[in-house]
Design an enzyme around this catalytic site. Structure first.
Site, short mmCIF file in Angstrom:
data_model
loop_
_atom_site.label_atom_id
_atom_site.label_comp_id
_atom_site.label_asym_id
_atom_site.label_seq_id
_atom_site.Cartn_x
_atom_site.Cartn_y
_atom_site.Cartn_z
N ASP A 60 -21.72 5.79 -41.30
CA ASP A 60 -22.83 6.28 -42.11
C ASP A 60 -23.83 7.08 -41.28
O ASP A 60 -23.81 7.04 -40.05
CB ASP A 60 -23.57 5.11 -42.76
N TYR A 124 -16.64 -3.05 -34.45
CA TYR A 124 -18.04 -2.65 -34.53
C TYR A 124 -18.90 -3.69 -33.82
O TYR A 124 -18.63 -4.90 -33.91
CB TYR A 124 -18.50 -2.56 -35.99
#
Length: 301
Positions: A60, A124
């Site tokens: 994002d 992540y």
């Protein structure tokens, strides 16, 4: 065509100034995506073929990457041979020098290789700083690179207990934000790792005071839209005492994005994509069939 090649490149970026990892529609080009800049750099190599990059992992706006990946095809002019991997890295970085984007390595891969679909796992890491009353008191090296919490402490054991509930194969609908893909992608994912470990500032040895850092690590083959940020927000809420472990389990078992409390998701700036893993055999040109190898050898003569 012995001057045609498919490459897999690994790249890193500070996502603060980009509209995410992938290309931004032309009518929305207030800020470009990382893919836009990478494709611009490839075009400067003057390939014969149209430039089209396939990014393995969408991130994002504001999310960073230490190692994202993508593949593309490149055919050189004037019958020149394909770039070597080292030369390709150097050339692309030369054209990216004004951007906070860098190619870290490149691989020549088989013609049918796909960066997204061949990925075995993605990892992540979410970075959290504790006990700083205002973000301006953080070291400059942490600006937009962590989630700054005023809390002095988090209940880490409760967070770890809650994280353990997320591990395994299950329906993560409650941790998926609504987007245009919601009806086309299965909410069932296998989360291999969900850990909470001590971290550190990038300049912890040189800053005038110690700032506690924690890192939340998640590994899966793939994730749902904003899943990591929503899982992080829920775990931090447990650490702050805003959610209990049983309440987090209820949210998970609801299998409904509306069951996730509003405003709980972690901000983008603390999130880093740190690894995209592939099988070594998938990266080797020798994975081609004997017939394909014969054709390739014919092309190179």
């Amino acid at each position: 065509m012995h001057n045609w090649a498919r490459y897999l490149v690994f790249f890193q970026y500070i996502g603060t100034n980009y509209r995410g990892a992938v290309k931004v529609p032309p009518n929305q080009l207030v800020r470009k995506g990382v893919q836009d800049h990478l494709e611009d750099a490839i075009r400067r190599l003057k390939p014969l073929n149209p430039v089209s990059l396939s990014v393995s992992s969408r991130t994002d706006t504001g999310v960073h990457a230490l190692s994202n990946s993508a593949h593309f095809d490149l055919q050189r002019k004037n019958d020149k041979p394909p770039f070597t991997e080292d030369v390709l890295v150097e050339a692309l970085n030369f054209h990216l020098k004004a951007e906070q984007i860098r190619i870290t390595r490149a691989h020549r891969v088989p013609d049918d290789f796909h960066a997204r679909f061949r990925a075995r796992s993605r990892t992540y890491v979410y970075r959290i700083a504790l006990g700083t009353s205002h973000h301006s008191l953080l070291p400059l090296t942490e600006r937009d690179l962590c989630w700054n919490l005023r809390n002095q402490k988090l209940d880490v054991e409760a967070m770890r207990e809650a994280a353990a509930l997320l591990v395994g194969t299950q329906d993560f609908s409650s941790f998926r934000a609504v987007n245009s893909d919601i009806h086309f992608k299965s909410p069932v994912k296998t989360l291999n790792v969900a850990s909470v470990q001590p971290g550190s500032s990038f300049v912890h040895a040189h800053f005038h005071r110690e700032i506690p850092f924690w890192e939340l690590t998640f590994t899966s083959r793939s994730f749902l839209y904003k899943q990591v940020r929503r899982m992080t927000g829920a775990l931090v809420a447990v650490g702050r005492g805003q959610l209990s472990v049983p309440q987090l389990q209820e949210i998970l078992e609801a299998r409904d994005s509306l069951a996730y409390p509003q405003g709980l998701a972690a901000p983008a700036n603390g999130l880093f994509l740190t690894r995209v893993d592939y099988r070594e055999t998938d990266l080797q040109l020798s994975r081609q069939t004997p017939e394909e190898q014969f054709v390739s050898s014919e092309k190179s003569e």
